[in-house]
Design a protein around this motif. Structure first.
Motif, mmCIF file in Angstrom:
data_model
loop_
_atom_site.group_PDB
_atom_site.id
_atom_site.type_symbol
_atom_site.label_atom_id
_atom_site.label_comp_id
_atom_site.label_asym_id
_atom_site.label_seq_id
_atom_site.Cartn_x
_atom_site.Cartn_y
_atom_site.Cartn_z
ATOM 1 N N MET A 1 6.483 -22.677 38.973
ATOM 2 C CA MET A 1 5.114 -22.857 38.568
ATOM 3 C C MET A 1 4.773 -24.320 38.722
ATOM 4 O O MET A 1 5.368 -25.117 38.712
ATOM 5 C CB MET A 1 4.806 -22.686 36.905
ATOM 6 C CG MET A 1 5.146 -21.451 36.561
ATOM 7 S SD MET A 1 5.003 -21.122 34.742
ATOM 8 C CE MET A 1 5.252 -19.434 34.519
ATOM 9 N N LEU A 2 3.696 -24.590 39.360
ATOM 10 C CA LEU A 2 3.198 -25.963 39.917
ATOM 11 C C LEU A 2 2.093 -26.442 39.316
ATOM 12 O O LEU A 2 0.918 -25.793 39.626
ATOM 13 C CB LEU A 2 2.990 -25.609 41.731
ATOM 14 C CG LEU A 2 3.217 -26.785 42.345
ATOM 15 C CD1 LEU A 2 4.883 -27.134 42.181
ATOM 16 C CD2 LEU A 2 3.017 -26.643 43.857
ATOM 17 N N CYS A 3 2.150 -27.611 38.814
ATOM 18 C CA CYS A 3 1.211 -28.175 38.216
ATOM 19 C C CYS A 3 -0.023 -28.689 39.050
ATOM 20 O O CYS A 3 0.354 -29.730 39.907
ATOM 21 C CB CYS A 3 1.546 -29.135 36.985
ATOM 22 S SG CYS A 3 -0.184 -29.840 36.238
ATOM 23 N N ILE B 1 3.321 -20.140 40.962
ATOM 24 C CA ILE B 1 2.156 -20.011 40.048
ATOM 25 C C ILE B 1 1.428 -21.181 40.258
ATOM 26 O O ILE B 1 2.073 -22.265 39.885
ATOM 27 C CB ILE B 1 2.306 -19.104 38.926
ATOM 28 C CG1 ILE B 1 3.313 -17.951 39.081
ATOM 29 C CG2 ILE B 1 1.265 -19.217 37.964
ATOM 30 C CD1 ILE B 1 3.652 -17.384 37.713
ATOM 31 N N ARG B 2 0.174 -21.483 40.494
ATOM 32 C CA ARG B 2 -0.341 -22.858 40.059
ATOM 33 C C ARG B 2 -1.227 -22.826 38.806
ATOM 34 O O ARG B 2 -1.941 -21.760 38.552
ATOM 35 C CB ARG B 2 -1.244 -23.041 41.580
ATOM 36 C CG ARG B 2 -0.199 -23.284 42.725
ATOM 37 C CD ARG B 2 -1.256 -23.491 44.053
ATOM 38 N NE ARG B 2 -1.958 -22.292 44.327
ATOM 39 C CZ ARG B 2 -1.285 -21.247 44.902
ATOM 40 N NH1 ARG B 2 -0.030 -21.221 45.321
ATOM 41 N NH2 ARG B 2 -1.889 -19.910 45.304
ATOM 42 N N GLY B 3 -1.391 -23.805 38.348
ATOM 43 C CA GLY B 3 -2.409 -24.073 37.400
ATOM 44 C C GLY B 3 -1.826 -25.330 36.574
ATOM 45 O O GLY B 3 -1.820 -26.286 37.205
ATOM 46 N N TYR B 4 -2.190 -25.403 35.249
ATOM 47 C CA TYR B 4 -1.898 -26.637 34.423
ATOM 48 C C TYR B 4 -0.687 -26.476 33.511
ATOM 49 O O TYR B 4 -0.845 -25.643 32.724
ATOM 50 C CB TYR B 4 -3.204 -27.003 33.789
ATOM 51 C CG TYR B 4 -4.249 -27.185 34.800
ATOM 52 C CD1 TYR B 4 -4.329 -28.472 35.244
ATOM 53 C CD2 TYR B 4 -5.195 -26.174 35.004
ATOM 54 C CE1 TYR B 4 -5.300 -29.106 36.232
ATOM 55 C CE2 TYR B 4 -6.379 -26.639 36.369
ATOM 56 C CZ TYR B 4 -6.252 -27.555 36.814
ATOM 57 O OH TYR B 4 -7.096 -28.050 37.710
ATOM 58 N N CYS B 5 0.175 -27.616 33.581
ATOM 59 C CA CYS B 5 1.231 -27.724 32.470
ATOM 60 C C CYS B 5 0.657 -28.060 31.245
ATOM 61 O O CYS B 5 -0.404 -28.478 31.136
ATOM 62 C CB CYS B 5 2.233 -28.549 32.923
ATOM 63 S SG CYS B 5 1.540 -30.431 33.056
#
Lengths: 150, 150
Positions: A98-100, A136-140
Motif C-alpha cells: 500500500m502506497l501513501c 493499493i494507493r491511498g492514505y496511511c
DNA sequence: ATTGTAATTGAGACTCATTATCAATTAAAC
DNA sequence: GTTTAATTGATAATGAGTCTCAATTACAAT
C-alpha cells in the motif's frame, strides 16, 4: 552488521555457473543491498557505498543490481519518475504494497486470498500467471489525520 | 471517427475552471487520445497526430497528457524502460491487467472479488485506499503454445 | 607463485524520455 | 478590435540508465 554467508554463496554460485567472477565490487554491493531493509534505488545505494568507503562505480552498481535481480536476491518493486525501486527478496516473503499518496510511505502486506484469487483469475483467462504486483494507493493513518485537521 | 462532444465538454470545463484555455492543439490531442482503444505512449501519440496532419509539438503532447490525467479522462497504466504507458479511462471501466512476458500483449480483466478484497485489506491495515493496480505477469495462450513447441 | 586470458572495472560519452526556457503567438474577456 | 495572460514550439537542459574501451584483475592452468 552480521555476515550473511548464505547470500554470498547464492550469488557466487550463480556467477560461477555463468562463468562470471565474484569481485570485491560485487561483494560490496551485495553486502550493502542485503543490509538494507526497505526499498531502495540505485543512486541511493551508490551513495551509501561510497560513504561506507567501499569502492564501486555507479556503472558497477547498476550492473550488479541487474545480476542480483537475475539470481533472485532482489527484485524490482516499481518504476517511478525518479527511477527504479528495488527491494531485497532473499529472506523476505512475497508481499504487496500500500502506497501513501500523502507521504510516500509504504505498507507491506500479504494476503492468501489474493494469491488464490490470482490463480482463479488466470484460470478464467487461460493465462499462465507466474507473478503479480498489487499496489493499493491511498492514505496511511498519519496522513488521514492530517487531512482531517485541515 | 464520430465526434465525442461529452469528453470535449469535460475537458474544456476542467480547463476553464482553472483559467486555462481550450486550444486547437489540446483539442487535437484530446481527439486522438479518445479515438485510441488500447494502451499508448506519448511518442506514439505524437507521431499519429503528425501523420493525421494536425499540428502539435511533442512538448504540447506531454503537457496535454498531463492535463488529461489530472482531469481523469486518461490514466497512467505503468512506467516501463521505454516510457510511460497510458490508457483512456473515460467510458472505460476500471480493470486490471495480465501482461505477457513473451510477447508483451496485455489482457484486461475485472474482478468484483478483487475490489472487495482491496476494501478488506485496507480495513485490516487502517489504510484509506482509493485506487489499486494489479498486474499479473506470465504467458498468454499463444506464448504457452510456443514454449511447448520448443 | 607465475602466467595467460577473458571477465570486469570506471570515467566519461551517449541515449532517450521527459521537462524547462523563452520569444512569438493566440484565446478569450472586455 | 484591444488587451493580456496563457500557450505554443524549437531547442536546450535534465536525469536515469547504458555503452565504450583501455586498464585492471580474478582465477584456472601450469
Amino acid at each position: 552488521m552480521r555476515e550473511k554467508p548464505v547470500q554470498k554463496q547464492v550469488f557466487s554460485r550463480f556467477l560461477k555457473e555463468r562463468g562470471q567472477r565474484f569481485t570485491k565490487e560485487r561483494s560490496a554491493i551485495l553486502e550493502k543491498t542485503m543490509s538494507r531493509n526497505g526499498h531502495f534505488d540505485p543512486e541511493t545505494l551508490y551513495i551509501e557505498i561510497r560513504k561506507a568507503g567501499a569502492k564501486a562505480s555507479r556503472a558497477s552498481v547498476y550492473r550488479t543490481i541487474s545480476l542480483l535481480c537475475e539470481c533472485g536476491l532482489i527484485e524490482q518493486v516499481r518504476k517511478t519518475e525518479h527511477g527504479t525501486v528495488y527491494e531485497r527478496s532473499f529472506g523476505h516473503e512475497h508481499h504487496d504494497h500500500m502506497l501513501c499518496i500523502g507521504c510516500g510511505s509504504a505498507i507491506e502486506f500479504y494476503s492468501d486470498k489474493l494469491e488464490r484469487l490470482q490463480e482463479d483469475l488466470c484460470r478464467q483467462q487461460g493465462f499462465q500467471g507466474t507473478t503479480h504486483t498489487l499496489e493499493i494507493r491511498g492514505y496511511c493513518r498519519k496522513c488521514q489525520k492530517k487531512k482531517k485537521q485541515t
